[in-house]
Design an enzyme around this catalytic site. Structure first.
Site, mmCIF file in Angstrom:
data_model
loop_
_atom_site.group_PDB
_atom_site.id
_atom_site.type_symbol
_atom_site.label_atom_id
_atom_site.label_comp_id
_atom_site.label_asym_id
_atom_site.label_seq_id
_atom_site.Cartn_x
_atom_site.Cartn_y
_atom_site.Cartn_z
ATOM 1 N N HIS A 138 0.837 -1.203 0.000
ATOM 2 C CA HIS A 138 0.000 0.000 0.000
ATOM 3 C C HIS A 138 0.870 1.250 0.000
ATOM 4 O O HIS A 138 2.077 1.156 0.203
ATOM 5 C CB HIS A 138 -0.894 0.017 1.252
ATOM 6 C CG HIS A 138 -0.101 0.181 2.508
ATOM 7 N ND1 HIS A 138 0.544 -0.866 3.138
ATOM 8 C CD2 HIS A 138 0.202 1.288 3.236
ATOM 9 C CE1 HIS A 138 1.185 -0.421 4.196
ATOM 10 N NE2 HIS A 138 0.996 0.890 4.277
ATOM 11 N N HIS A 186 5.432 6.190 -1.499
ATOM 12 C CA HIS A 186 6.213 4.970 -1.741
ATOM 13 C C HIS A 186 5.431 3.746 -1.281
ATOM 14 O O HIS A 186 4.508 3.859 -0.480
ATOM 15 C CB HIS A 186 7.552 5.028 -1.008
ATOM 16 C CG HIS A 186 7.417 4.811 0.463
ATOM 17 N ND1 HIS A 186 6.947 5.787 1.326
ATOM 18 C CD2 HIS A 186 7.640 3.712 1.234
ATOM 19 C CE1 HIS A 186 6.906 5.299 2.554
ATOM 20 N NE2 HIS A 186 7.303 4.043 2.527
#
Length: 169
Positions: A39, A121
């Site tokens: 995620h 990220h």
């Protein structure tokens, strides 16, 4: 409950991220993030009392989900915590706006969030070694259609992330 808001990938994006993880593992070793946990964290809340979850959801409801086109085209390594990640060389302004609005709504509702600056990220490997060179990987085009509130559940073999609620476009 340990809570956070995130972009939660669909199965196709998750499979592409898992492929990147396998490719990078051969260069960096380390401990792969389970594919079901991949995620992008938008806001980390940490421990939240059950009684405040409705407030958290209400605050998030003030934020309009939006179309975002995120191109993950840059693997990277953070030496200070030995993490290998997938990132975007250009963070779309819509993503920055979503994060800012979500964090503002939570703060206005007096919900404490981690104050670290947002860094777009996906953590792929932990306890990795710095590679001599990053492999070239095919870009991943991800078009999330919303965001989710997740609970981090600690288990003997690591963490599991459960989606509590989603907000979609």
């Amino acid at each position: 409950m340990r809570l956070f808001f995130a972009l939660w990938p669909d199965d196709d994006v998750r499979a592409q991220l898992a492929h990147w993880s396998r490719e990078l593992h051969s260069a960096c070793e380390g401990r792969p993030t389970p594919p079901e946990n991949l995620h992008v964290t938008l806001a980390f809340l940490g421990s939240v009392e059950d009684a405040r979850i409705a407030e958290v959801e209400r605050a998030a409801g003030e934020v309009a989900p939006r179309a975002i086109s995120l191109v993950l085209d840059r693997p990277g390594y953070w030496k200070h915590n030995r993490i290998v990640w997938a990132g975007a060389s250009a963070v779309p302004p819509e993503l920055g706006a979503l994060v800012a609005e979500l964090r503002d709504a939570l703060t206005r509702s007096q919900i404490v969030i981690d104050s670290k600056a947002f860094t777009s990220h996906v953590t792929l490997l932990r306890d990795a070694r710095e590679p001599e060179a990053m492999p070239t990987l095919a870009p991943i085009v991800w078009k999330p259609d919303g965001f989710a509130l997740l609970q981090s559940v600690t288990l003997p073999r690591g963490s599991r992330y459960d989606v509590l609620k989603s907000w979609r476009e």
